[in-house]
Motif scaffolding. Structure first.
Motif, PDB file in Angstrom:
ATOM      1  N   GLY A 162      61.614 -57.307  39.183  1.00  0.00           N
ATOM      2  CA  GLY A 162      61.434 -57.403  40.648  1.00  0.00           C
ATOM      3  C   GLY A 162      61.934 -56.315  41.461  1.00  0.00           C
ATOM      4  N   ARG A 191      60.904 -48.247  57.422  1.00  0.00           N
ATOM      5  CA  ARG A 191      59.912 -47.493  58.207  1.00  0.00           C
ATOM      6  C   ARG A 191      59.306 -48.049  59.688  1.00  0.00           C
ATOM      7  N   TRP A 216      61.335 -53.154  42.062  1.00  0.00           N
ATOM      8  CA  TRP A 216      60.197 -52.197  42.702  1.00  0.00           C
ATOM      9  C   TRP A 216      59.864 -52.978  43.826  1.00  0.00           C
ATOM     10  N   VAL A 217      59.621 -54.464  43.836  1.00  0.00           N
ATOM     11  CA  VAL A 217      59.038 -55.355  44.724  1.00  0.00           C
ATOM     12  C   VAL A 217      60.259 -55.322  46.072  1.00  0.00           C
ATOM     13  N   ARG A 218      61.384 -55.514  45.612  1.00  0.00           N
ATOM     14  CA  ARG A 218      62.424 -55.588  46.721  1.00  0.00           C
ATOM     15  C   ARG A 218      62.600 -54.368  47.457  1.00  0.00           C
ATOM     16  N   GLU A 219      62.799 -53.263  46.590  1.00  0.00           N
ATOM     17  CA  GLU A 219      62.698 -52.075  47.101  1.00  0.00           C
ATOM     18  C   GLU A 219      61.528 -51.752  48.155  1.00  0.00           C
ATOM     19  N   ALA A 220      60.279 -51.932  47.572  1.00  0.00           N
ATOM     20  CA  ALA A 220      59.237 -51.915  48.502  1.00  0.00           C
ATOM     21  C   ALA A 220      59.338 -52.630  49.795  1.00  0.00           C
ATOM     22  N   ALA A 221      59.901 -53.812  49.959  1.00  0.00           N
ATOM     23  CA  ALA A 221      60.016 -54.594  51.030  1.00  0.00           C
ATOM     24  C   ALA A 221      60.938 -53.819  51.946  1.00  0.00           C
ATOM     25  N   ALA A 222      62.256 -53.448  51.504  1.00  0.00           N
ATOM     26  CA  ALA A 222      63.245 -52.826  52.087  1.00  0.00           C
ATOM     27  C   ALA A 222      62.775 -51.328  52.687  1.00  0.00           C
ATOM     28  N   ALA A 223      61.941 -50.772  51.947  1.00  0.00           N
ATOM     29  CA  ALA A 223      61.358 -49.283  52.345  1.00  0.00           C
ATOM     30  C   ALA A 223      60.367 -49.564  53.473  1.00  0.00           C
ATOM     31  N   TYR A 224      59.437 -50.670  53.441  1.00  0.00           N
ATOM     32  CA  TYR A 224      58.607 -50.822  54.557  1.00  0.00           C
ATOM     33  C   TYR A 224      59.360 -51.489  55.598  1.00  0.00           C
ATOM     34  N   ALA A 225      60.423 -52.228  55.484  1.00  0.00           N
ATOM     35  CA  ALA A 225      61.011 -52.316  56.754  1.00  0.00           C
ATOM     36  C   ALA A 225      62.003 -51.384  57.407  1.00  0.00           C
ATOM     37  N   ALA A 243      73.577 -59.629  45.546  1.00  0.00           N
ATOM     38  CA  ALA A 243      73.325 -58.768  44.143  1.00  0.00           C
ATOM     39  C   ALA A 243      74.407 -58.561  43.373  1.00  0.00           C
ATOM     40  N   HIS A 277      65.174 -60.513  37.611  1.00  0.00           N
ATOM     41  CA  HIS A 277      65.858 -59.511  38.632  1.00  0.00           C
ATOM     42  C   HIS A 277      65.320 -58.062  38.410  1.00  0.00           C
ATOM     43  N   GLU A 278      65.390 -57.519  37.305  1.00  0.00           N
ATOM     44  CA  GLU A 278      65.015 -55.943  37.086  1.00  0.00           C
ATOM     45  C   GLU A 278      63.670 -55.959  37.176  1.00  0.00           C
TER      46      GLU A 278
END
Lengths: 116, 297, 350
Positions: free
Chosen positions: C297, C310, C299-308, C99, C294-295
């Protein structure tokens, strides 16, 4: 937020870039091991970022095998690997085993280093 | 052990047959070379060709929309995943379009169909042609498309046309992967952040009205199903609903209750009556080929 | 400082010995800071080039005039994404974070190959990029397969194998077009005239203007000089141009029997300076596209990280619950309490 992404004189990026904090990968690093044929062992081929292990396997299949179904894939979080390399004579490494990379964190590169 | 033998071990098979590493159909000029393309007994060639165009156009147009995501994906690993899916679908399209020319007796090739037909002769469902508002939009559309197409191809494997059966057999493993990819992302976005959940809900709402069309049979499909070479799309609905239901349940979401999108005088994608997006899509797809009529590339 | 220097001396000697004997430096070896930083920068900029390079080629995928060419181009672009990823992976073994590298690309602190700042204006450009740009890249990259840094050398081997396909396919497209209509032939000649000089610039400025080459050569980061590689590329490409039937836009190009090489003219180094300093035809657009992807995307990267996260938390709770149920409640309870105490204890610090 687009933020101001121009670097300062030393080349360090201002803190306003995408997200407001220091830019760090949110997806952890996974190391990828492949076994191409029966009878051989798994070989380390590189790494990738993924949010979790399931995604890492998918990505590994896309990236390192180009969807070759016959290849066996292992993915391991880089942080979970303990490494010992006696030939690498570095006094700063714990002799009993250490992280696989020396500097697993954000690394600062000054602009003064010339590009080739 | 030299440091390059590890790669040799993995890539040996690829090196023996360089064409193998590409998606089927990129390594040679005639995708159906050596395959028996004669029309099975009791099957109308024109109907079979129409059916091949339907399935081929679905794949071609869906691939086009995926190609538009190149260099725009949310992460670099997703670039390779989406390019893979686009390439798989393009490969299926090439085989199906080639088969149409063999079946209708015109001998037209894949490029004649892809670049030479006007919009009214394209037979893809409208789901394939709509643009994605964002990554959630792509995920929802791919989930529906793959779930439906997988159910369809799984049935074609066992039916009487050897070419369709072969295309379907190969396609099943590809589409299983696509469906899995889309389902995983749907679940991640639904269970990620408030924002991503909202986007996923909006995406499902946009895609739900386009589902009815997927299970509406045309005359050609009914005749071919009766002749044992096509699957009646209506028969796919229970499997589709079951799989989507599973994904919704894992995602903690509800499938939106939306009426199906109406046709125009009862006609829709399968009849060549498309959305306004299709004209722009084909202008892009066909522009260079049409600027050089008769040229070989 | 002095103690560290004394400790570093035998390590520095080991490093120099490894390099001098053409052995590989691996991620956990001691290495001079300048070597590490130079290596990160070189690998990262190579990675950035692969990723940015997807854009000029991606420009023509949806408009490819045959399905076979479309499939070939799509596969090539997919390869380029893969190459970028292999290279970022190699850079990360040196402690870089992807990053962070991405943000440096977007800010302009790190560069990418200047060739991609030129526009692709016709479908013939796709073929010429395969022929000349990938050809130049191969000239640069084959020596890098013997780069002193192990992960980089290994990534380069994998990349070089795939790149040779790309060059062949680009050239084959051009051969097909040169046997085609007048319009196709003119398209190929026009594309060649636009891409020849920028391809020569890919090897960097003349050796006389490259002061850092010596150190990089000593450390086996760089194995040939800019001018050596440029000459090799010209010698390779001239016969290929003749076989195609296109004219290279250099009036000074001629075979020199004494040298055993082609003489050739110099590229416009002023244009080169303009392009590498950000004023090329497509610089702004290439970076803007990369930034947007990159920008957008995020919210998508963040969503995947948040889901993982959890999922991981739920799994952790399940394990603790199972341990408690199995009669190890005391240990589990103490661990949880200990964790909470630790958090409370450090909660006050920034």
């Amino acid at each position: 937020m687009s933020g101001d992404a121009s670097g300062d004189a030393s080349g360090r990026v201002s803190e306003n870039v995408s997200g407001g904090g220091q830019p760090r990968s949110q997806w952890p690093l996974f190391e990828v091991f492949l076994r191409g044929k029966r009878g051989l062992n798994h070989v380390h081929v590189g790494s990738l970022h993924a949010a979790d292990a399931t995604m890492a396997l998918h990505h590994a299949r896309d990236l390192y095998t180009r969807r070759n179904e016959g290849v066996s894939i292992w993915v391991v979080r880089a942080a979970d690997i303990t490494a010992s390399s006696p030939e690498e004579k570095d006094p700063f490494f714990a002799p009993s085993g250490d992280k696989v990379y020396r500097h697993p964190t954000f690394y600062d590169i000054p602009d003064s280093v010339p590009h080739i | 052990m030299g440091f390059d033998t590890a790669y040799e071990a993995i890539s040996e098979e690829e090196e023996e047959d360089p064409g193998h590493r590409w998606a089927y159909g990129t390594g040679f000029t005639d995708p159906l070379a050596g395959v028996d393309t004669s029309v099975p007994d009791g099957v109308d060639g024109a109907d079979l060709a129409t059916y091949c165009l339907m399935l081929g156009d679905d794949a071609l147009i869906m691939s086009h929309r995926l190609q538009q995501w190149l260099a725009r994906a949310p992460e670099l690993e997703e670039e390779t995943a989406l390019a893979n899916i686009a390439l798989d679908l393009l490969g299926q399209a090439r085989l199906l379009l080639s088969r149409a020319g063999a079946a209708d007796g015109t001998g037209r090739g894949e490029d004649d169909y892809a670049f030479g037909r006007p919009e009214r002769e394209f037979r893809n469902v409208r789901l394939a042609e709509i643009a994605d508002a964002d990554f959630a939009g792509l995920v929802a559309r791919l989930l529906v498309f793959s779930t439906w197409r997988l159910a369809l191809l799984a049935r074609l494997r066992d039916l009487r046309d050897p070419v369709l059966a072969a295309v379907a057999a190969k396609g099943v493993s590809e589409i299983t992967y696509h469906r899995d990819y889309a389902a995983q992302w749907a679940i991640r976005l639904a269970g990620g952040t408030e924002y991503s959940r909202g986007r996923m809900q909006a995406a499902l709402a946009a895609v739900a009205p386009l589902c009815a069309e997927l299970f509406t049979a045309t005359g050609a499909e009914r005749r071919l199903a009766a002749a044992g070479v096509a699957a009646d799309p209506a028969a796919l609905r229970p499997e589709f609903d079951a799989v989507i239901g599973q994904v919704m349940s894992a995602a903690g979401m509800t499938w939106p209750d939306r009426p199906g999108l109406a046709g125009v005088a009862g006609q829709a994608g399968r009849d060549g009556v498309h959305t306004e997006a299709m004209g722009y899509l084909l202008a892009e797809l066909q522009s260079v080929a049409r600027a050089h009529p008769g040229a070989t590339w | 400082m002095t103690a560290a220097t004394r400790e570093a001396e035998p390590l520095a000697q080991d490093f120099e010995d490894l390099v001098a004997h053409d052995r590989r430096i691996e991620p956990r070896d001691w290495m001079p800071e300048a070597y590490r930083k130079t290596m990160i920068r070189q690998i990262a900029q190579h990675a950035h080039s692969e990723i940015i390079g997807m854009q000029p080629e991606g420009n023509w995928v949806t408009r490819a005039p045959s399905l076979r060419r479309k499939a070939i181009l799509l596969a090539k672009i997919q390869d380029e994404a893969g190459h970028g990823l292999y290279l970022y992976s190699a850079a990360e073994t040196l402690g870089a974070d992807r990053a962070d590298l991405t943000s440096r690309l977007i800010s302009g602190a790190q560069k990418y190959s200047s060739i991609f700042n030129y526009p692709t204006l016709t479908f013939a450009d796709v073929g010429v990029i395969g022929w000349l740009v990938d050809g130049a890249a191969i000239c640069n990259q084959v020596p890098l397969c013997r780069s002193s840094y192990g992960p980089y050398a290994r990534a380069m081997i994998r990349i070089c194998k795939e790149e040779s396909f790309h060059q062949r396919q680009g050239y084959e497209l051009l051969m097909t077009m040169m046997r085609g209509t007048d319009a196709q032939q003119e398209m190929v000649q026009d594309a060649t005239s636009r891409w020849w000089w920028p391809s020569l610039m890919m090897f960097g400025p003349p050796d006389a203007d490259s002061p850092n080459t010596a150190q990089s050569m000593r450390w086996r980061i760089k194995r040939h000089t800019n001018d050596e590689l440029r000459q090799r590329f010209v010698d390779m490409s001239v016969p290929q141009a003749e076989a195609l039937g296109v004219t290279l836009p250099d009036p000074l190009l001629r075979w020199d029997d004494d040298r055993g090489h082609y003489d050739f003219g110099q590229p416009d180094w002023d244009e080169f300076k303009q392009v590498i300093s950000g004023h090329g035809p497509c610089n702004a657009e290439r970076i803007a596209n990369r930034r947007a992807a990159h920008e957008n995307g995020g919210w998508v990267r963040e969503a995947a990280a948040a889901y993982a996260a959890r999922q991981a938390a739920a799994a952790g709770q399940t394990v603790a619950g199972q341990a408690a149920a199995g009669g190890q409640a005391a240990a589990g309870g103490q661990a949880a309490a200990g964790g909470q105490e630790a958090t409370a204890g450090t909660g006050g610090t920034a």
